[in-house]
Design a protein around this motif. Sequence first.
Motif, mmCIF file in Angstrom:
data_model
loop_
_atom_site.group_PDB
_atom_site.id
_atom_site.type_symbol
_atom_site.label_atom_id
_atom_site.label_comp_id
_atom_site.label_asym_id
_atom_site.label_seq_id
_atom_site.Cartn_x
_atom_site.Cartn_y
_atom_site.Cartn_z
ATOM 1 N N ILE A 47 14.445 -1.747 4.678
ATOM 2 C CA ILE A 47 13.345 -2.264 3.839
ATOM 3 C C ILE A 47 13.843 -3.517 3.116
ATOM 4 C CG2 ILE A 47 11.882 -1.793 1.813
ATOM 5 C CD1 ILE A 47 11.726 1.110 2.704
ATOM 6 N N SER A 244 3.155 -0.067 5.145
ATOM 7 C CA SER A 244 4.214 0.897 4.786
ATOM 8 C C SER A 244 5.383 0.890 5.759
ATOM 9 C CB SER A 244 3.637 2.314 4.716
ATOM 10 O OG SER A 244 2.737 2.426 3.640
ATOM 11 N N LYS A 245 5.106 0.748 7.062
ATOM 12 C CA LYS A 245 6.200 0.873 8.029
ATOM 13 C C LYS A 245 6.902 -0.461 8.267
ATOM 14 C CE LYS A 245 4.584 5.092 8.610
ATOM 15 N NZ LYS A 245 4.921 6.133 7.619
ATOM 16 N N ALA A 248 7.058 -1.925 3.138
ATOM 17 C CA ALA A 248 7.591 -0.811 2.338
ATOM 18 C C ALA A 248 6.473 0.127 1.908
ATOM 19 C CB ALA A 248 8.311 -1.336 1.099
ATOM 20 N N PRO A 249 6.734 1.440 1.940
ATOM 21 C CA PRO A 249 5.733 2.409 1.482
ATOM 22 C C PRO A 249 5.333 2.198 0.026
ATOM 23 C CG PRO A 249 7.509 3.523 2.664
ATOM 24 C CD PRO A 249 7.935 2.100 2.471
ATOM 25 N N THR A 250 6.249 1.698 -0.800
ATOM 26 C CA THR A 250 5.992 1.608 -2.236
ATOM 27 C C THR A 250 4.853 0.662 -2.574
ATOM 28 O OG1 THR A 250 7.128 1.533 -4.372
ATOM 29 C CG2 THR A 250 7.505 -0.344 -2.910
ATOM 30 N N LEU A 251 4.521 -0.265 -1.659
ATOM 31 C CA LEU A 251 3.398 -1.161 -1.933
ATOM 32 C C LEU A 251 2.091 -0.385 -1.972
ATOM 33 C CD1 LEU A 251 4.445 -4.080 0.456
ATOM 34 C CD2 LEU A 251 4.691 -4.031 -2.031
#
Lengths: 406, 406
Positions: A47, A244-245, A248-251
Motif C-alpha cells: 500500500i 480498496s485493492k 488502500a481500504p482506508t480510503l
Amino acid sequence: MSTTYRPAGLAARTDSLTSSAIRDLLALTARDDVISLAGGLPATDLIPIDRIAAAAEAALRRPDAVQYCETSGHRTLRSVVAARESLTRGGMPVPVESVIVTHGSQQALTLLAQALIDPGAVVVVDEPAYTGALQVFSIAEACIESIPITDTGMDTDELERRLAAGLRPAVVHTVANFHNPRGVTMSEQRRRHLAALADRYGFWVIEDDPYGEICFDTTESDIGVPPLPIACHSDRVIRLSSASKILAPTLRVGWFVAPPSICAAVELLKQGADLCGSSMTQLMAAEMLADTAWLDAHLVVLRREYACRATALTNALGAEFGDRLTVSRPEGGMFAWATFRDGTDTGELLDAALDHGVAFVPGTAFASDAQYRHSLRLSFAGSTPAVLAEAVRRLGAAHTASTRVR
Amino acid sequence: MSTTYRPAGLAARTDSLTSSAIRDLLALTARDDVISLAGGLPATDLIPIDRIAAAAEAALRRPDAVQYCETSGHRTLRSVVAARESLTRGGMPVPVESVIVTHGSQQALTLLAQALIDPGAVVVVDEPAYTGALQVFSIAEACIESIPITDTGMDTDELERRLAAGLRPAVVHTVANFHNPRGVTMSEQRRRHLAALADRYGFWVIEDDPYGEICFDTTESDIGVPPLPIACHSDRVIRLSSASKILAPTLRVGWFVAPPSICAAVELLKQGADLCGSSMTQLMAAEMLADTAWLDAHLVVLRREYACRATALTNALGAEFGDRLTVSRPEGGMFAWATFRDGTDTGELLDAALDHGVAFVPGTAFASDAQYRHSLRLSFAGSTPAVLAEAVRRLGAAHTASTRVR
C-alpha cells in the motif's frame, strides 16, 4: 401503576442475521503466531502509504476537503472515475452523472440491493459466490439462486436453461474478473451472452469488479488482460469497483456506474444512510487515480509482486500435496482456489491448521448451502514468497495430523 | 424466441423515497450570491484544518491506518470515546465494548432503525423533529408519532398521557441538547421522567446528541451546561454523538453507546452495509479527541464564536422584525428557530428570500405533516456577525416584498 407490556427488543430481521464467516475468522487469525491466508486484505507492504500521506496533505489545502460533500460523491472524484471507466470500456462515453461514489463498494452493493430488490425477489449469484454479496442479498431477504462457475466464468448456458424454465431474477450478480474465490475470468463470449440474456429477460446485472486492474501478464502479451466489461454489451449492467485493492481500504472509496433511474434512487437511499462520504478521502483518491504516471508505475509493481506471490503459493501447494489437491492458476486478483481429491473436509482441516499456525477460508463460506466441503480459498496477496512457503509447510503438517486422527 | 416478461425495475420501497428538503435546498443555495442560513454545516472557518492535517500525518505513520479495520471501529477510538462518554455521564463507567463507531451519526441512526424497528412499528419523534431522523424512520417504514417540544424539551407529560391511552412505541427519538431545529434543552426533570417511562413501558430511547458540547455559557456559571444525559437514568437509552460538529464532517466519524445485544446486532448489519469505517479518519479523530489540552482550547473558541454569532443573528432579527417575529434565544448548538406572528408563510417567503439572496429552512421541513408554516430555522454557525446582519437585512427586504404581493 403497573403495566403488562412486552418490552421492545430487536427487530424481527435481526433473528436471521449471521456473521460473515470470514470476518469472524479474521478475528481468530489476528494472533501473531498464525500466518493468515484467510483475509481479502491487499498487501499492507504494497500500500503506497507515502503517496497517500502526500495526497492527504494536498487535499487538506482545500477548505472544502473538511466539510460535508454531495451525497453522490465529490464531483472531482466522479469526473476522474468517469474518465477511467470510459477507458476501461474501450472509449465508450461515461457521463459523470452515471457515477455514484460509495463508502467502499460493499456500500454500493447494499444500497443497490435496497434499490433493486423487494423481499422475496430472485437474485442469481455465482457458485461459489463472494460472501459479502451473499450477506447483503440475505439481509435484503432475496431468494438466492446459484449458477455454477467454470473456467470461463458463470455458466451462462445453464443460466439460459433456468431462465427458459421460468427463473425470473431481478438481479444477476457476478465477479467477472479474477473471481473471488475461484480466480477465473469470464470469457468475452459469455459476457456477450449474459448481456443478451439481461436484455431479453429484463434483469439487472451487477458486474462487481474490484480486481480487474490486478492482472498479472500484461507486459508481453494480452493473455492476462480481461475482455471488455459486460457493461459494454447492455444498458442493463451496473458496474462496481473500488479503490480498496489498488490504493488502500482506508480510503473507503468505492463507486458504481449505472443508468439515471438507479443513480437517483440510490442517492436518496444514501442521504438517509449516511448523508455523504468523506470529502478528504475522496479528494485523495481522485488525486492518486488522476496521477496516471504514478498510478501506472504503482500498478506495475503491484501486478508483478502479486504474480510472484501467486506462483510461489501454487508451486508450494503442488510440491506439498501433489495430486491430492487441485489448485487454480490465478491470472490476476488475490486468491487461489484449491480442492482436495482425498476427501479432506476443509472445515475440519481448519481446526488443525490453526493449531499449526496457518489459516484459510473453507469452501463452505462461499456457498448459500453446504457445498465445497473439500475446497478452500487461499489469499496469496498479503504474504511474501518465503512466508507463503512456510504457510504451506504448516498446512501440510496440519493435513498429515488431521488425516492421522481420521 | 420471444418472451413476455416485465423487465425488472426498482424495488417497491423506492416509490415512497423522498429527498430531504434540506439537502435539495443546499443544492439551490450553493450559488455565490446567496447567503445561506439553511444548512446544518459547522463553520468552515472554525474547522481546525491544520490540526486535522497534523493528525493525518500522525495517523499515516502507522501501517494499520491504511488497512481495513474492525467493523465495530478502531479500538483506539472506541477507548477514547468510552472515556469521554464516562466523563459526560459524571463518572459512570462506560465499557469500550458498548461503543460502536459509525460513518457519521446518520449511519448510526440508520443501522439502529434496521436493528430496532419492524415495518409498521411505532416511533415517537420530537415535534418539530430532526429531518434526517424523519427520513431514516420513513425508510424503515415506521409509523411515526410526534410529541411537541416546549422550552424544556419533549413534553413527557403528553407522552405519558399517550402511553396511558395505549401508544406502544418501539423507539422514542429525541435531541435533548440544543435541539435541532428548536434550540431548546431538555430539563433534568423531563430526562428522569422520560427514562422512567422507558423503563415502565419498555421502549428504547435514542438520545441523539451532536451539539451537547457546543454550550455557550460555561465560563461564569453552569447555566448553559446541559443536565446529565438521559442515559444516566435508564439502561434502555442509546446515546449517539459525532465528531462532525466539533472537529469536522469530513472525518465521517460518529458513534453510539448501547447495551450489548444492540451492539451485536448493529455490528452484523454494518458488516453487510460497508464492512468497516476508515482506520485513518478514526485514528485522526482519536488523536484529536484524546489531546484534551488542544481540544479544550478549541472548544472554548468554538463556543465563544458560535455564541457571538447567535447573539448577532437574534439581535438583528429583533431589530428588523420587532414583534412580528418570535425568535428563540439559543444557549448552544447551531440554530435559531423563529415564528412569524403576522401570518407570513415561510414556504412562500423562501422564494422571495432566494430572489433577495438569502436562504433558510421553512418550518414544514421539520414536521411529518404540514405544520410550522409560519416558522423557519436559521443557522448562525456558518456566517460572521457582519454577514448575518446583511442576511437579516435581505430577509427583511424579502418579507416586505412578499407582503406587498399579498
